[in-house]
Motif scaffolding. Sequence first.
Motif, short mmCIF file in Angstrom:
data_model
loop_
_atom_site.label_atom_id
_atom_site.label_comp_id
_atom_site.label_asym_id
_atom_site.label_seq_id
_atom_site.Cartn_x
_atom_site.Cartn_y
_atom_site.Cartn_z
N LEU A 297 0.88 -1.29 0.00
CA LEU A 297 -0.01 -0.02 0.10
C LEU A 297 0.98 1.23 -0.04
O LEU A 297 0.33 2.52 -0.05
CB LEU A 297 -0.89 0.03 1.46
CG LEU A 297 -1.83 -1.01 1.39
CD1 LEU A 297 -2.67 -0.87 2.56
CD2 LEU A 297 -2.61 -1.65 0.07
N LEU A 298 2.23 1.03 0.20
CA LEU A 298 2.99 2.28 0.62
C LEU A 298 3.17 3.45 -0.68
O LEU A 298 2.94 4.33 -0.46
CB LEU A 298 4.48 1.75 0.83
CG LEU A 298 5.49 2.86 1.27
CD1 LEU A 298 4.84 3.82 2.62
CD2 LEU A 298 6.81 2.32 1.90
N PRO A 299 3.16 2.82 -1.94
CA PRO A 299 3.18 3.59 -3.18
C PRO A 299 2.04 4.65 -3.13
O PRO A 299 2.12 5.74 -3.42
CB PRO A 299 3.43 2.77 -4.44
CG PRO A 299 4.01 1.50 -3.57
CD PRO A 299 3.33 1.42 -2.39
N TRP A 300 0.99 4.10 -3.06
CA TRP A 300 -0.31 4.73 -2.98
C TRP A 300 -0.30 5.82 -1.89
O TRP A 300 -0.70 7.07 -2.10
CB TRP A 300 -1.57 3.90 -2.79
CG TRP A 300 -1.80 2.98 -4.03
CD1 TRP A 300 -1.23 1.76 -4.01
CD2 TRP A 300 -2.67 3.12 -5.12
NE1 TRP A 300 -1.74 1.16 -5.18
CE2 TRP A 300 -2.37 2.18 -5.99
CE3 TRP A 300 -3.47 4.17 -5.65
CZ2 TRP A 300 -3.20 2.02 -7.29
CZ3 TRP A 300 -4.13 4.23 -6.71
CH2 TRP A 300 -3.96 3.00 -7.72
N LEU A 301 0.27 5.52 -0.72
CA LEU A 301 0.19 6.37 0.20
C LEU A 301 1.03 7.60 0.11
O LEU A 301 0.92 8.90 0.12
CB LEU A 301 0.58 5.83 1.68
CG LEU A 301 -0.52 4.96 2.30
CD1 LEU A 301 0.24 4.19 3.35
CD2 LEU A 301 -1.64 5.89 2.92
N ILE A 302 2.36 7.29 -0.50
CA ILE A 302 3.24 8.33 -0.72
C ILE A 302 2.82 9.28 -2.03
O ILE A 302 2.84 10.36 -1.83
CB ILE A 302 4.41 7.61 -1.49
CG1 ILE A 302 5.32 6.79 -0.18
CG2 ILE A 302 5.56 8.58 -2.12
CD1 ILE A 302 6.72 6.11 -0.50
N GLY A 318 -4.03 18.91 2.15
CA GLY A 318 -4.15 17.17 2.18
C GLY A 318 -2.62 16.50 1.73
O GLY A 318 -2.75 15.57 1.46
N THR A 319 -1.61 17.37 2.04
CA THR A 319 -0.25 16.59 1.81
C THR A 319 0.21 16.21 2.93
O THR A 319 -0.14 16.73 3.99
CB THR A 319 0.61 17.65 1.03
OG1 THR A 319 0.83 18.84 1.86
CG2 THR A 319 -0.12 18.15 -0.24
N TRP A 320 1.12 15.27 2.83
CA TRP A 320 1.67 14.76 4.15
C TRP A 320 3.00 14.18 3.91
O TRP A 320 3.45 14.11 2.76
CB TRP A 320 0.84 13.80 4.77
CG TRP A 320 0.47 12.58 4.14
CD1 TRP A 320 1.35 11.64 3.29
CD2 TRP A 320 -0.99 12.22 3.61
NE1 TRP A 320 0.70 10.46 2.67
CE2 TRP A 320 -0.92 11.09 2.79
CE3 TRP A 320 -1.89 12.54 3.76
CZ2 TRP A 320 -1.80 10.22 2.33
CZ3 TRP A 320 -3.34 12.05 3.23
CH2 TRP A 320 -3.06 10.89 2.34
#
Length: 325
Positions: A297-302, A318-320
């Motif tokens: 799931l990490l690429p989607w979160l990045i 909405g950036t993090w």
Amino acid sequence: MELLVQTQFLRMEFAAEGRLTPWLGPAVRGMLAMHLKNTLCRWTPEEQQHQWRFCRGCPYQASCAYGLTFEPDPPPDWPLWKGQAEGQRAISLAPFFPVPQWADPGDAVQVRMTLIGRRAVAAGPQILQHITAAGTFFRLGNDRIRVAFTPLEAATDWPAGLYRLSAADLDASLQQRGRIPWLRLELLSPLFLQETQEEKRTSQLVQEPTFFQLFRACLRTVGRAFAQFGHSEDQNPSWLENYVCFEALKQLAEPVQTQAAFWRPFRQQHLSRRQCQRYQLRGIVGGAVFQEVPAVLLPWLIWGGRLGVGQYRVAGAGTWRILLY
């Protein structure tokens, strides 16, 4: 299939003193959008105030740097589902957050400009030219503070330059295994995430988002960016749904638990000069720590965190950033 994403940093320097609001995103976006439209639009000021107040359907849009970025038309075959009839913006302007309450001459704020898609990236040099031209000044906020922009080569906390994101980068095969013990997500700008209450048919602000809610927002943002700005003439906007198993990704994300949360409410008054409306922005800041996060799931979160999720993404909301433990 690939999606072009370009990041450029700007230095916004104050030439006078004045009051500031913590989140300058809407003010900077409105200020620059107005300047670019007034400079680049081919219609007369009177026509802009009436029949061409908005760019949708404009016959000149395909060759207009403002229309291609701030108000792009969706593709002709763009589906009217999922509340996206207007499509997505191809630009975001994200000032550093939060800023002090007061600016003095010589103070400066970093602004991150992100362009999405081949046509927006091609329009980038023209946009930068009009924003950073020598002798060009802008008026910011209620105090009409005089500011000017100059390019910055890069920033220390965010990758700059051109990136080619492919569907393969999103690991659609779900073959990647392993879990991240702790994943800390820290908002870099306010988040305005709404969730629909099916029984009431109304939307409410998500004040304490779960991992699943944040991940679904990433799927929407990244998926729609690919659909609108990454598809080619021989592929329809829903091609990514045939390539990525969204349901499988959701099933992996739903059980992820929150280890700790430090969300806080965010409130700020906002004046939309274009809409002639004043209202209060209601969102959240802060972040959370999640445990046992599937690595796939990490690429989607990045990329969700880079492009921004929720409302007001064009103003950098909405950036993090993510830290792994």
